[in-house]
Scaffold this active site. Structure first.
Site, PDB file in Angstrom:
ATOM      1  N   VAL A  13       0.831  -1.059   0.085  1.00 56.36           N
ATOM      2  CA  VAL A  13       0.037   0.004   0.024  1.00 56.36           C
ATOM      3  C   VAL A  13       0.872   1.170  -0.042  1.00 56.36           C
ATOM      4  CG1 VAL A  13      -1.941  -1.031   1.142  1.00 56.36           C
ATOM      5  CG2 VAL A  13      -0.351  -0.031   2.631  1.00 56.36           C
ATOM      6  N   VAL A  17       7.323   3.753   0.970  1.00 58.07           N
ATOM      7  CA  VAL A  17       7.580   5.111   0.440  1.00 58.07           C
ATOM      8  C   VAL A  17       7.021   6.167   1.391  1.00 58.07           C
ATOM      9  CG1 VAL A  17       7.076   6.686  -1.525  1.00 58.07           C
ATOM     10  CG2 VAL A  17       7.678   4.183  -1.901  1.00 58.07           C
ATOM     11  N   LYS A  37      13.080  -1.212  10.923  1.00 57.94           N
ATOM     12  CA  LYS A  37      12.210  -2.077  10.112  1.00 57.94           C
ATOM     13  C   LYS A  37      12.137  -3.427  10.891  1.00 57.94           C
ATOM     14  CE  LYS A  37       9.954  -4.215   6.799  1.00 57.94           C
ATOM     15  NZ  LYS A  37       8.540  -3.518   6.405  1.00 57.94           N
ATOM     16  N   ASP A  50      13.507  -2.862   2.989  1.00 56.39           N
ATOM     17  CA  ASP A  50      12.912  -1.633   3.076  1.00 56.39           C
ATOM     18  C   ASP A  50      13.720  -0.367   3.832  1.00 56.39           C
ATOM     19  OD1 ASP A  50      10.791  -2.841   1.891  1.00 56.39           O
ATOM     20  OD2 ASP A  50       9.707  -3.074   3.685  1.00 56.39           O
TER      21      ASP A  50
END
Length: 241
Positions: A13, A17, A37, A50
């Site tokens: 989703v 970002v 993370k 990530d």
């Protein structure tokens, strides 16, 4: 907010970002930032995860990762296949330590709020509770997002946690009617403010362009300059009379 937990209503989703946009905006404001993370899945040992992607886009952030599982599974499921799990208290302890050294710590989950990390059923929500940290919810723009986002925010409130707000993780270049209606309906059904909309494809921008644009995607509560009313006027359909 020294610690901000970032969750999604589902996978893919735009959570990473959005985390990068929040980090870039805080860095632009002169704050030191760490990104934790909690558990990285579906990435090999030598591949960037990530947290590394946040650093690539946002700039000079401290990155940390508690556990990595190469298989694209829920963390608890992946851990059962021969690796050590990560527990909510470990997430909270690491985030609290980072908060002693940074102005802002962003804790990015894996998937949604109630994805399990260990065999005891520990979740990102449990870690947020231990931290007493607000939780930013990243949601999709289109059909189906109202139910998923409302359920996530209800779960947060049911646990006594603070839903900081909702950010749309990927706002389409050509939004459809459902996308545009959801701009009005998301705050209505969740009771949480809409705090931004990151444009589709933002993660493909060159890092300098990403960093320059990021504050324009986020509301002042996230230290940006995004104007929700102006965005609604431009993108949302008029209500029927």
């Amino acid at each position: 907010m020294p610690v901000l937990v970032v969750t999604g209503t589902n996978t893919e989703v735009g959570k990473t970002v959005v985390t990068a946009a929040v980090a870039a905006t805080a860095l632009a404001g002169g704050r030191s930032v760490a990104v934790l993370k909690a558990a990285q899945t579906g990435v090999g040992p030598d591949e960037p995860g990530d947290a590394a992607e946040v650093a690539r886009l946002a700039g000079a952030v401290t990155t940390d990762e508690l556990a990595r599982y190469p298989e694209p599974l829920a963390p608890a499921t992946a851990a059962r296949r021969g690796r050590a799990p990560v527990h909510p208290h470990e997430i909270a302890e690491r985030a609290a330590k980072l908060a002693t050294e940074h102005d802002l710590v962003l804790v990015e989950g894996a998937g949604g709020l109630l994805v399990r990390f260990d065999a005891a059923g520990g979740t990102l929500a449990d870690a947020a509770g231990l931290l007493r940290a607000p939780v930013l919810v990243v949601a999709s723009a289109g059909l189906g997002t109202l139910n998923a986002t409302e359920l996530t925010v209800r779960e947060l409130r049911g646990r006594g946690l603070d839903p900081a707000g909702v950010v749309i993780g990927s706002w389409p270049e050509r939004p459809g009617l459902a996308d545009r209606c959801n701009l009005l309906d998301l705050p209505d059904v969740t009771g949480a403010p809409l705090l931004g909309a990151v444009p589709e494809g933002a993660g493909r921008l060159d890092p300098p362009a990403f960093r320059a644009a990021a504050p324009h995607w986020l509301a002042p509560r996230l230290e940006g300059v995004w104007d929700a009313e102006a965005f609604h006027t431009r993108e949302a359909p008029a209500r029927a009379r």
